[in-house]
Structures are given as C-alpha cells and as structure tokens.
Design an enzyme around this catalytic site. Structure first.
Site, PDB file in Angstrom:
ATOM      1  N   ALA A   1       0.841  -1.193   0.000  1.00  0.00           N
ATOM      2  CA  ALA A   1       0.000   0.000   0.000  1.00  0.00           C
ATOM      3  C   ALA A   1       0.873   1.239   0.000  1.00  0.00           C
ATOM      4  O   ALA A   1       2.048   1.199   0.384  1.00  0.00           O
ATOM      5  CB  ALA A   1      -0.914   0.005   1.222  1.00  0.00           C
ATOM      6  N   ASP A   2       0.276   2.337  -0.434  1.00  0.00           N
ATOM      7  CA  ASP A   2       0.955   3.626  -0.367  1.00  0.00           C
ATOM      8  C   ASP A   2      -0.089   4.690  -0.072  1.00  0.00           C
ATOM      9  O   ASP A   2      -1.153   4.713  -0.690  1.00  0.00           O
ATOM     10  CB  ASP A   2       1.682   3.950  -1.671  1.00  0.00           C
TER      11      ASP A   2
END
Length: 190
Positions: free
Chosen positions: A68-69
């Site tokens: 994820a970011d």
C-alpha cells in the site's frame, strides 16, 4: 496461502489484525518514492503501491503480496512524508483550516502473479490550528515519517473537523478495499 506484507509500517500490521489477518512474513519494499513531474496524486499512490508489490513479489514467489501507499494531497500537490521539523511545520500550516485528500492505493499480487488494485480516497478537513498547537504537535514527534506530517490515529485527530471516507485508509490501509482484495484472491479470512 502465504501472505507477505510489503511494508514495515506497524500501523498497517495493526489494521490487518482488526480484520483477523496476520501476515506470514513482512518484507518491506525499499523503492525510490520520488513523484514524477506533474504526476497526479492518485496515479502516484497507485504507481508506488504497484511498484512495492511487484518488487516484493519477485522476492517471494508463490506468495500473496500485499502493498500500500498513502498520499496526502492539497489540490494537485503531493505533500511529503515529513522527516524534518520544517517539513512537518510546512505541511500542518498548509493543511490548517482547509480540506485535503488522503489517497491510499492497495495492491495485492497473487501466487500466479496477477495484480489486483484498489484506491481509497478520503476527504479530511482540519480546523484552524494555532501556531502554539503546531509547535506542541511537532514536539510530540508522532508526525515524523507520516504523509502530510500528521498521524490521524494520534494527537492530530483533534485537528479533524470533518472526515469523509475511510478512517483506516487515512491511517494507511483501507480495510474495506483490502478485505475485498484478499477475498478475491481466495485468501481465507477468519
């Protein structure tokens, strides 16, 4: 099915635990996180999430890899993951009294190498934050390394006058989207 979290974030690990998921391994992806020139925030978040997942999937063949970011954006401007106090101060001063977007892109690569993606976008509005409160918040240190220079799950929650969207997405891993990706890949949830 073996699940690998491509992140060193203790917050993401805690969020996964909320939906009964414990990764079998943690393998952070160390990539260049420099935005491309004029790159829109949503595209940047998606590109970073996909790149992290792909890197770790190459090191973890046959595993499910979750990455994820999270990006905090004021308009089209991507705010940094504040490391220095002047960065943290600049982020908080910019966000004070205004709305901003928090986008968290999630990528899951399955054992066959198929990538699935989701993007969570939330709107957060901060109240006016007096300089003295910014100074006190910076002294806490919880802002360091956080996108936009704040941690909504900590003291900065007192700055929020409105949140539209996913609280877990603002923290760093939208649970609705993450759960859907895991189910689609055949991962057994408890």
């Amino acid at each position: 099915m073996r699940l690998v979290l491509a992140s060193a974030s203790p917050r993401r690990l805690d969020l996964l635990a909320r939906i009964g998921v414990t990764p079998d391994a943690i393998d952070p992806a160390d990539i260049d996180e420099t935005p491309e020139k004029a790159e829109p925030p949503a595209r940047y978040a998606a590109r970073m999430s996909a790149a992290k997942a792909a890197l770790v999937a190459g090191r973890q063949p046959g595993a499910l890899v979750l990455a994820a970011d999270t990006v905090v954006a004021a308009g089209r401007r991507i705010l940094p993951k504040a490391e220095r106090e002047d960065e943290g101060r600049a982020c908080l001063a910019l966000l004070s009294g205004r709305r901003h977007r928090v986008m968290t892109a999630v990528t899951l690569i399955d054992a066959q190498g198929r990538a699935r993606h989701r993007l969570s976008t939330s709107v957060v509005a901060f109240r006016q934050i007096p300089d003295a409160e910014i100074v006190a918040y910076l002294a806490s240190g919880e802002w360091q390394g956080k996108a936009g220079g704040y941690a909504i799950q900590g003291r900065a929650e007192a700055f929020v006058r409105f949140l539209g969207g996913s609280h877990s997405g603002v923290v760093g891993l939208p649970l609705l989207e993450t759960r859907a990706l895991l189910i689609a890949a055949g991962y057994a949830l408890g």
